[in-house]
Design an enzyme around this catalytic site. Structure first.
Site, short mmCIF file in Angstrom:
data_model
loop_
_atom_site.label_atom_id
_atom_site.label_comp_id
_atom_site.label_asym_id
_atom_site.label_seq_id
_atom_site.Cartn_x
_atom_site.Cartn_y
_atom_site.Cartn_z
CB SER A 30 41.23 -4.14 -37.36
OG SER A 30 41.51 -5.33 -36.65
CG ASP A 80 46.00 -1.22 -27.78
OD1 ASP A 80 45.52 -1.41 -28.91
OD2 ASP A 80 47.21 -0.96 -27.58
CB ALA A 82 45.56 -8.31 -27.25
CE LYS A 93 48.73 -3.79 -27.10
NZ LYS A 93 47.92 -3.74 -28.34
N GLY A 96 50.40 -4.75 -35.19
CA GLY A 96 50.41 -3.50 -35.96
C GLY A 96 51.66 -2.68 -35.73
CD GLU A 102 49.63 -1.07 -29.62
OE1 GLU A 102 48.76 -0.93 -30.49
OE2 GLU A 102 50.25 -2.14 -29.48
CE LYS A 120 42.82 -10.66 -32.73
NZ LYS A 120 42.53 -9.28 -32.55
C1 5RP Z 1 49.05 -3.08 -32.70
C2 5RP Z 1 48.46 -4.06 -31.75
C3 5RP Z 1 47.03 -4.41 -31.96
O1 5RP Z 1 46.32 -4.07 -30.82
C4 5RP Z 1 46.95 -5.90 -32.19
O2 5RP Z 1 47.77 -6.23 -33.30
C5 5RP Z 1 45.51 -6.33 -32.48
O3 5RP Z 1 45.11 -5.76 -33.68
P1 5RP Z 1 43.67 -5.97 -34.27
O4 5RP Z 1 42.69 -5.27 -33.37
O5 5RP Z 1 43.75 -5.37 -35.65
O6 5RP Z 1 43.42 -7.46 -34.34
O7 5RP Z 1 49.08 -4.54 -30.85
O8 5RP Z 1 50.41 -2.91 -32.46
#
Ligand code: 5RP
Length: 214
Positions: A30, A80, A82, A93, A96, A102, A120
């Site tokens: 997201s 990316d 985390a 990570k 998702g 990744e 985070k």
């Molecule tokens: C997907 C990941 C995402 O980067 C992690 O889950 C963070 O997600 P978001 O930005 O929705 O909080 O590692 O595999």
């Protein structure tokens, strides 16, 4: 407590690191969802590789040039999100379930930039670590590892089974080595500080830039 505005702020700050001519790795999640339109709006001449079909579809729809990973062997930058960021730069990570791809992209990047809202950063990694497991011999892998709870989600785009390892996270390096060394584990969601270059954490409208020294 994190917010959508903070995710957007961190994502937008990261776009300043991208320059014309770069090859860019795009994460999943997201927070990355805010990165894609901001990157597209800069109308740079860049080549992108996505870490998930979700990101590839969204980036393509926004007009970004998305290549297959077999056409690229390194990245100038990868950006990316985390799930957890420890003070020493260790990450969890894979919320998702895209952590295997990744990690390959982050490792191939000259600069890996993490974008995050204020929920985070953590004092110490806790909870569970996402894992991707081979379907072949799954029962034996689960027996060997113990502590993995499978997620009720589709397999990864590469056919892996997604789960979460529950156990002692007090020594991330030791756990990472144990998970990496277990036959049947495709990869896990512990990312070492050596892989991480920059962390952008939004708190309200301010974005803190941490440079990870390792
Ligand atoms: C997907 C990941 C995402 O980067 C992690 O889950 C963070 O997600 P978001 O930005 O929705 O909080 O590692 O595999």
């Amino acid at each position: 407590m994190g917010s959508e505005d903070e995710k957007r702020a961190a994502a937008h700050a990261s776009v300043d690191f991208v320059e014309n001519g770069m090859t860019v790795g795009l994460g999943t999640g997201s927070t990355v969802a805010y990165l894609l339109p901001a990157l597209a709006a800069r109308a740079l001449d860049i080549r992108c590789v996505a870490t998930s079909p979700r990101t590839a579809d969204a980036a393509t729809a926004l007009g970004l040039r998305v290549l297959d990973f077999d056409a690229v062997d390194r990245f100038d930058i990868a950006i990316d999100g985390a799930d957890q960021i420890a003070p020493d730069g260790w990450l969890i990570k894979g919320g998702g379930a895209a952590h295997t791809r990744e990690k390959i992209v982050a490792n191939a990047a000259d600069r890996f930039v993490v974008i995050a809202d204020s929920s985070k950063p953590v004092a110490a990694l806790h909870g569970s670590v996402p894992v991707e497991l081979m379907a072949y011999g799954l029962a034996a892998t689960l027996r060997e590892l113990s502590g993995v709870v499978l997620r009720d989600v589709p397999r990864s785009p590469d056919g892996g089974v997604i789960g979460d390892f529950h156990g002692d996270l007090s020594d991330p390096a030791a756990l990472a080595a144990r998970l990496s060394g277990a036959p049947g584990v495709v990869d896990h969601g512990l990312f070492a500080p050596s892989m991480v270059h920059d962390v952008l954490i939004a708190r309200g409208t301010e974005v803190e830039h941490r440079v990870i020294e390792s």
